[in-house]
Motif scaffolding. Sequence first.
Motif, PDB file in Angstrom:
ATOM      1  N   THR A 192       0.624  -1.183   0.155  1.00 48.33           N
ATOM      2  CA  THR A 192       0.051  -0.123   0.022  1.00 48.33           C
ATOM      3  C   THR A 192       0.976   1.132  -0.146  1.00 48.33           C
ATOM      4  O   THR A 192       1.799   1.345   0.849  1.00 48.33           O
ATOM      5  N   LEU A 193       0.595   2.212  -0.805  1.00 52.19           N
ATOM      6  CA  LEU A 193       1.253   3.415  -0.981  1.00 52.19           C
ATOM      7  C   LEU A 193       0.429   4.586  -0.973  1.00 52.19           C
ATOM      8  O   LEU A 193      -0.845   4.600  -1.566  1.00 52.19           O
ATOM      9  N   LEU A 194       0.350   5.429   0.059  1.00 54.76           N
ATOM     10  CA  LEU A 194      -0.242   6.460   0.244  1.00 54.76           C
ATOM     11  C   LEU A 194       0.651   7.848   0.217  1.00 54.76           C
ATOM     12  O   LEU A 194       1.531   7.977   0.831  1.00 54.76           O
ATOM     13  N   ILE A 195      -0.016   8.805  -0.405  1.00 56.40           N
ATOM     14  CA  ILE A 195       0.737  10.121  -0.805  1.00 56.40           C
ATOM     15  C   ILE A 195      -0.465  11.041   0.109  1.00 56.40           C
ATOM     16  O   ILE A 195      -1.480  11.114  -0.352  1.00 56.40           O
ATOM     17  N   CYS A 196      -0.192  11.806   0.919  1.00 55.56           N
ATOM     18  CA  CYS A 196      -0.960  13.040   1.508  1.00 55.56           C
ATOM     19  C   CYS A 196      -0.009  14.192   1.788  1.00 55.56           C
ATOM     20  O   CYS A 196       1.342  14.498   1.863  1.00 55.56           O
ATOM     21  N   GLY A 197      -0.829  15.164   1.728  1.00 59.58           N
ATOM     22  CA  GLY A 197      -0.123  16.481   1.590  1.00 59.58           C
ATOM     23  C   GLY A 197      -0.947  17.888   2.079  1.00 59.58           C
ATOM     24  O   GLY A 197      -2.331  17.503   2.246  1.00 59.58           O
TER      25      GLY A 197
ATOM     26  N   LEU B 277       3.844  12.156 -11.000  1.00 59.71           N
ATOM     27  CA  LEU B 277       5.061  11.558 -11.041  1.00 59.71           C
ATOM     28  C   LEU B 277       5.217  10.040 -10.450  1.00 59.71           C
ATOM     29  O   LEU B 277       6.127   9.339 -11.163  1.00 59.71           O
ATOM     30  N   ALA B 278       4.567   9.835  -9.391  1.00 58.39           N
ATOM     31  CA  ALA B 278       4.732   8.235  -8.819  1.00 58.39           C
ATOM     32  C   ALA B 278       4.060   7.478  -9.815  1.00 58.39           C
ATOM     33  O   ALA B 278       4.609   6.229 -10.198  1.00 58.39           O
TER      34      ALA B 278
ATOM     35  N   GLN C  76      -1.531  16.119  -6.445  1.00 60.12           N
ATOM     36  CA  GLN C  76      -1.784  15.597  -7.648  1.00 60.12           C
ATOM     37  C   GLN C  76      -0.446  15.557  -8.548  1.00 60.12           C
ATOM     38  O   GLN C  76      -0.161  15.077  -9.293  1.00 60.12           O
ATOM     39  N   ARG C  77       0.373  16.369  -8.330  1.00 63.60           N
ATOM     40  CA  ARG C  77       1.686  16.554  -8.895  1.00 63.60           C
ATOM     41  C   ARG C  77       2.504  15.141  -8.573  1.00 63.60           C
ATOM     42  O   ARG C  77       3.146  14.653  -9.268  1.00 63.60           O
ATOM     43  N   ALA C  78       2.370  15.122  -7.108  1.00 62.85           N
ATOM     44  CA  ALA C  78       3.132  13.725  -6.810  1.00 62.85           C
ATOM     45  C   ALA C  78       2.566  12.455  -7.305  1.00 62.85           C
ATOM     46  O   ALA C  78       3.252  11.372  -7.542  1.00 62.85           O
ATOM     47  N   VAL C  79       1.148  12.338  -7.523  1.00 64.22           N
ATOM     48  CA  VAL C  79       0.526  11.266  -8.126  1.00 64.22           C
ATOM     49  C   VAL C  79       1.132  11.102  -9.494  1.00 64.22           C
ATOM     50  O   VAL C  79       1.231   9.978  -9.868  1.00 64.22           O
TER      51      VAL C  79
ATOM     52  N   TRP D 226      11.431   9.460  -2.915  1.00 64.80           N
ATOM     53  CA  TRP D 226      11.821  10.827  -2.355  1.00 64.80           C
ATOM     54  C   TRP D 226      12.064  11.888  -3.590  1.00 64.80           C
ATOM     55  O   TRP D 226      11.703  12.945  -3.401  1.00 64.80           O
ATOM     56  N   ASP D 227      12.330  11.303  -4.761  1.00 64.64           N
ATOM     57  CA  ASP D 227      12.437  11.943  -5.789  1.00 64.64           C
ATOM     58  C   ASP D 227      10.862  12.624  -6.229  1.00 64.64           C
ATOM     59  O   ASP D 227      10.945  13.955  -6.588  1.00 64.64           O
ATOM     60  N   VAL D 228       9.893  11.737  -6.056  1.00 65.45           N
ATOM     61  CA  VAL D 228       8.496  12.362  -6.025  1.00 65.45           C
ATOM     62  C   VAL D 228       8.095  13.361  -5.291  1.00 65.45           C
ATOM     63  O   VAL D 228       7.651  14.568  -5.855  1.00 65.45           O
ATOM     64  N   VAL D 229       8.208  13.270  -3.997  1.00 66.03           N
ATOM     65  CA  VAL D 229       7.854  14.303  -3.254  1.00 66.03           C
ATOM     66  C   VAL D 229       8.583  15.414  -3.219  1.00 66.03           C
ATOM     67  O   VAL D 229       8.276  16.622  -3.081  1.00 66.03           O
ATOM     68  N   ARG D 230      10.058  15.516  -3.606  1.00 71.42           N
ATOM     69  CA  ARG D 230      10.799  16.586  -3.585  1.00 71.42           C
ATOM     70  C   ARG D 230      10.624  17.504  -5.014  1.00 71.42           C
ATOM     71  O   ARG D 230      10.348  18.570  -4.922  1.00 71.42           O
ATOM     72  N   LYS D 231      10.329  16.643  -6.083  1.00 68.25           N
ATOM     73  CA  LYS D 231       9.835  17.561  -7.225  1.00 68.25           C
ATOM     74  C   LYS D 231       8.387  18.133  -7.293  1.00 68.25           C
ATOM     75  O   LYS D 231       8.194  18.916  -7.802  1.00 68.25           O
TER      76      LYS D 231
END
Length: 340
Positions: free
Chosen positions: A121-126, A138-139, A133-136, A175-180
Amino acid sequence: MIGFRTSIPQSPSIRSRKSSTTSPASAINEGALVRRHSGQALRTLDDVREQVAREIAVHAITKAQQQDGVRIGVRLIMPNNDNEDFVQQVAASLQHQLLLHEHLFAVATTAQSTKAPAYSTLLICGSSQDYVQRAVLLASSKFIGRIITASNEGKMWVATVMDLGTYFYDEDALWDVVRKAARAPMDPLLPPPGAKGIDEILAEARAKLQRISPAQALEELRESQVGAPTFLVDIRPQEQREREGGIGGALIIERNVLEWRFDPRCASRLAIADRYDLRIIIFCQEGYTSSLAAYSLQQIGLLNTTDIIGGYEAWKNAGLPIDIDHRGSRSLASLAGSLV
């Protein structure tokens, strides 16, 4: 609760993880109840899970980095029997503790085994939908072909990912995803040094050309005293030609293959492109793309190339011969098309 439930295969063998990987199971007594001292109320397993989720969130915040004023972080945890629920507990704790701060985090369980398939499971929150949406996006590019299902609710995105953590670059990729994704947007009015707008590029190209009117182009095509072979070239796409009509006798070569068809040094050139003094008169629909195309052929060495001011529209409006069903053009199209 985010939209879907994930059933995750469990494996008896657990791979060792990097030091950044935390196991919630290691901090939880799998017994039904944990008794507090001095006769205090009993704590349930859910209480312990909530405490562990908070501790993981605190550790993730402690290890967070800064990107353009946004706190960013990645946290990998070992799987348990309810991956999605526990990851969401961690994310909820993160968002609660960072309520007043700009942030973007990725929290994920890691696959238990290298034996395929293994699901995580991968969760991205902000703190904003834009970050998420930018992270999604990129991921999705980073883990192409590995995202099985996904659900999105504004500031939180949850996905089932195949073999997450079994590749050495997965954590670096997150890390590259959240950084960019956390980078401050660029001002579109402040281009990087050396960049040119399309209007400037077009003006520079046209400065190198001696552009001609439709009437001048027709006159050149009929002139028998010109020493160099002269060709009228239609670079419009097929759909546009079929809709708008064409000019009978024009050589049809679509823009994406133009240089290859006229470069005398190229193996894919037309049979007629055997010299550099060819007179090539290019037209598109309105005379914009044709200028860039003509300048491109000049850079190859075909210095007699130019284009028609106003393109096919100007030719048609001038009352010059056109071929509505372009049957004559099709016969020349087959010559160029046979080389594509």
